[in-house]
Design a protein around this motif. Structure first.
Motif, short mmCIF file in Angstrom:
data_model
loop_
_atom_site.label_atom_id
_atom_site.label_comp_id
_atom_site.label_asym_id
_atom_site.label_seq_id
_atom_site.Cartn_x
_atom_site.Cartn_y
_atom_site.Cartn_z
N LEU A 107 -13.06 -8.99 11.48
CA LEU A 107 -12.27 -8.47 10.37
C LEU A 107 -13.17 -7.85 9.32
N ARG A 108 -12.69 -6.77 8.71
CA ARG A 108 -13.36 -6.15 7.56
C ARG A 108 -12.66 -6.63 6.30
N VAL A 109 -13.43 -7.00 5.27
CA VAL A 109 -12.87 -7.46 4.01
C VAL A 109 -13.17 -6.43 2.93
N ASP A 110 -12.24 -6.28 2.01
CA ASP A 110 -12.43 -5.36 0.88
C ASP A 110 -13.22 -6.09 -0.21
N GLY A 111 -14.50 -6.31 0.05
CA GLY A 111 -15.39 -7.01 -0.86
C GLY A 111 -16.71 -7.24 -0.15
N SER B 140 -1.89 6.57 -3.83
CA SER B 140 -1.00 5.42 -3.67
C SER B 140 0.41 5.85 -3.27
N GLY B 141 1.07 4.97 -2.54
CA GLY B 141 2.49 5.17 -2.24
C GLY B 141 2.78 6.24 -1.22
N ASN B 142 1.77 6.75 -0.51
CA ASN B 142 1.99 7.86 0.42
C ASN B 142 1.60 7.51 1.85
N GLY B 143 1.65 6.24 2.19
CA GLY B 143 1.29 5.85 3.54
C GLY B 143 1.11 4.36 3.63
N SER B 144 0.41 3.93 4.67
CA SER B 144 0.20 2.51 4.87
C SER B 144 -0.63 1.95 3.72
N PRO B 145 -0.48 0.67 3.40
CA PRO B 145 -1.16 0.10 2.23
C PRO B 145 -2.65 -0.08 2.45
N SER B 146 -3.38 -0.21 1.35
CA SER B 146 -4.77 -0.61 1.46
C SER B 146 -4.83 -2.04 1.96
N LEU B 147 -5.96 -2.40 2.59
CA LEU B 147 -6.05 -3.68 3.26
C LEU B 147 -7.11 -4.55 2.62
N LEU B 148 -6.74 -5.80 2.36
CA LEU B 148 -7.72 -6.79 1.95
C LEU B 148 -8.54 -7.22 3.16
N LEU B 149 -7.86 -7.48 4.27
CA LEU B 149 -8.50 -7.80 5.54
C LEU B 149 -7.99 -6.82 6.59
#
Length: 717
Positions: A411-415, A388-397
């Motif tokens: 789109l890819r979804v985190d679920g 965490s905190g070391n680059g671009s954020p994780s993505l929900l979509l």
């Protein structure tokens, strides 16, 4: 520490590409899931090491010198250190004043598609006299070149340009890599093939013969030869753990002289022009490293000997070597003393192998993948989750580039098992456990509306805020306790909606694996699968009161009919079935009218194939589904765990025509859904805490305890 300057440069030949719109499919948005992918957050790292002839400490790794080479944007993996001196084209990219330069080839999935990048690192003006090599790397200017050549052969000119790119290496000015941009002419066979691109001109040549799939290419130190893992003409038989490939060698220039040199092996690497290392799973069940000595003539290549390098008792795989570090092999391992995949160096120079840990002392609780060694033999690279905190954020979509952008967003979804509300405003999905609802634009964040194990999700077409799902274990036998429920969400217009809890209603009785509910568009009925007869068949029940108010059987037979979806026009129900070979593990997609007439098969990938999770397009004229129609695209052991690494997303007309591939990767894509509402093709970030950033599994079949249990029983392969 200064922030590095980051310059993105585009090579001229990389700009001329076209994308063909899909004129036959209904517009809207398709979303799907990829197992674990949203949590990878891979970056490429390196550690310096020195080797000497000293018997006391022949290899020393500077464990305080780990450096992140990639920039923390998206997912970056499968690196390669090119030799700038051997490529006149790469040398021409350097500023004339540059004195200290490092370079890296790698795969990145930034901007919604797989691409190969070249990064050049130059020491900044303020670091003209860095005290260490690491200082020079930290205080740098990064020049970034996307090397994603479009197809230039006639067969590919009319094909979509979106494809998987993988395993780059360099032979002079030739970039050698894997691409999936050309379809295999045979169903259920991999599209992965090796190509070379002449960087100064962009001229691209396919090196793999037509109808053949090649994986894991690597060029020899001279650049004259390329080795690959391949099934040859036999084709992919459906392997999902070890690919039972052979090692082939051919000329890098044009693919000629193709010769089978090792009958069983994968992930080759060259130590010199006559020595190859590779991995395979031995007869004792352990993945091990082997050395092949070959004889290379003017026009022929032949095998002289194969020797096993690593012993039983631990797994070793994905070897890497460098002409600058003779006798040293970098490998990934899984040992009894760790639940994580780590990188080690093997020193073979003394005749007795010495093993040196690389990543375990630095990141003991991270999986580290696919090592590679620099040309001068002083650094070992690998990729792992950056945390965490070391680059671009994780993505929900995550926006995925589509070959048909005018037809739909992708789109890819985190679920898993996503579905859209009828107005397109909300998305439901599951986490196993947990069922969540989120606004389609990601605003407000996800809200958990059911905490148990639930799958899949489907919204009522007429009654607002009602979601159908099944709760209980997935992938279970016919008699397992699984039931259909409806979840009624609080009315958003109520003043107290923020504090209200969803109401839950059980619609089936008996719990005989009742699952995969899909409501009719008039809101009166729900089709679902049930194992109540001893076999999984389809049934239709009342949507409001459940089976107590009415139920009838739609399909009947000693097979499994499952994963059903009701068409928006109400005319058809699509489902996956193994009725062609009951119990054989192979599934095809069928359609039937709700009154039980008109049964027909729509698409099947072939004998033993899997074609699942159909969902109708908004106009009911097409289906989106997941399948092994395109085979596997990489060696599964080079990735985190995927149950079905062949899973890709496709569309097909309901008459079985016009099969189109939407996704290209080596992961497991599945559970697609389709809405008539077009979402903006843009990423939506999600907030993750702590270890959730890197929450994915290594290959389950590398579990050491299970391996030891098999060996003790004498049942190991």
């Amino acid at each position: 520490m200064m922030s590095p300057q980051h310059c993105l440069l585009f090579l001229p030949f990389l700009l001329a590409f076209s994308i063909l719109p899909d004129t036959t499919c209904a517009a809207g948005t398709i979303i799907f899931t990829t197992l674990g992918r949203s949590r990878y957050n891979f970056d490429i790292f390196s550690l310096p090491f020195t080797s000497s002839s000293s018997r006391r400490r022949p290899i020393a790794v500077d464990r305080h010198g780990e450096h992140r080479l990639t920039d923390g944007v998206s997912v970056n993996y499968n690196g390669y250190f090119p030799s700038l001196a051997s490529s006149s084209f790469l040398s021409s990219l350097l500023p004339s004043s540059s004195s200290s330069v490092d370079s890296l080839l790698y795969v990145s999935e930034r901007n919604g598609s797989s691409a190969i990048y070249l990064d050049l690192f130059l020491a900044s003006a303020s670091s003209s006299s860095p005290s260490t090599r690491r200082d020079a790397l930290e205080l740098q200017t990064r020049f970034q070149f996307p090397l994603v050549p479009p197809p230039d052969d006639a067969a590919a000119e009319s094909a979509p340009n979106i494809s998987m790119k993988d395993r780059p290496s360099l032979a002079g000015d030739l970039l050698v890599y894997v691409s999936t941009h050309q379809p295999n002419p045979y169903p259920r066979q991999s599209w992965a093939a090796v190509y070379s691109t002449h960087l100064p001109t962009g001229r691209t040549r396919r090196l793999t013969p037509s109808g053949i799939a090649d994986f894991s290419p690597v060029v020899s130190p001279s650049g004259a030869w390329t080795a690959v893992a391949s099934y040859g003409a036999a084709g992919w038989p459906g392997d999902v753990q070890e690919l039972l490939t052979a090692i082939y060698v051919f000329r890098t220039e044009d693919g000629s002289g193709r010769t089978l040199v090792v009958g069983h092996g994968g992930w080759p690497c060259w130590a010199d022009e006559s020595t190859l290392y590779f991995h395979r799973r031995g007869s004792d069940g352990w993945w091990s490293i082997y050395r092949a000595t070959i004889s290379v003539g003017t026009t022929t290549v032949s095998l002289e000997s194969v020797v096993r390098i690593t012993p039983a008792g631990f797994h070793a795989f994905t070897p890497a070597t460098s002409a600058g570090a003779p006798g040293i092999i970098a490998v990934a391992t899984r040992r009894q003393t760790s639940n994580y995949r780590h990188i080690e160096l093997i020193d073979t120079r003394s005749g007795t192998n010495a093993y040196v840990e690389v990543t375990r002392p630095v990141t003991p609780y991270s999986h580290n993948y696919n090592p590679f060694i620099s040309p001068e033999g002083s650094r070992v690279g690998y990729h792992r989750c950056r945390g965490s905190g070391n680059g671009s954020p994780s993505l929900l979509l995550e926006n995925i580039k589509s070959s048909y952008p005018e037809a739909f967003s992708l789109l890819r979804v985190d679920g898993s098992f996503p579905s859209f509300s009828p107005d397109g405003e909300r998305i439901a999905y599951v986490k196993l456990p947990g069922l969540f609802v989120v606004n389609s634009d990601g605003s407000g964040g996800p809200r958990e509306v059911f905490s148990g194990i639930a799958f899949p999700t489907a919204w009522d077409w007429k009654r607002k805020g009602i979601i159908y799902t099944s709760y209980g274990p997935e992938f279970a036998a016919e008699g397992t306790q699984v039931d259909i429920i409806s979840i009624t969400l609080p009315d958003e217009d109520d003043d107290d909606a923020g504090n209200a809890q969803p109401s839950i209603k059980k619609l089936t009785t008996g719990g005989a694996n009742n699952a995969f509910p899909s409501p009719s568009p008039d809101g009166k009925w729900v089709v679902f699968r049930s194992g109540r007869s001893g076999h999984k068949n389809l049934y239709i029940m009342d949507a409001v009161e459940g089976e107590s108010a009415g139920i009838h059987r739609l399909t009947e037979g000693p097979w499994s009919d499952t994963m059903c979806n009701w068409s928006p026009d109400g005319e058809w129900i699509a489902f996956a079935s193994d009725r062609d070979n009951p119990g054989g593990g192979s599934f095809a997609i069928y359609m039937v009218h709700p009154n039980g007439t008109g049964l027909r098969r729509v698409v099947h990938s072939g004998s033993g194939g899997r074609t699942n999770h159909p969902w109708f397009s908004p106009d009911s004229k097409s289906l989106v589904f997941t399948s092994d129609y395109g085979g596997v695209s990489a060696e599964p052991i080079s990735n985190p765990h995927h149950y079905q690494p062949y899973g890709e997303i496709f569309t097909v007309g309901i008459d079985g025509s016009d099969i189109r591939r939407l996704t290209h990767n080596s992961f497991e894509d599945g559970t697609p859904t389709w809405t008539p509402y077009r979402l903006e093709p843009a990423d939506v970030a999600e907030s993750l805490q702590g270890s959730a950033w890197c929450e994915f599994d290594d290959c389950h079949w590398l579990n050491i305890e299970a391996q030891l249990d098999e060996a003790a029983r004498g049942t190991c392969c």
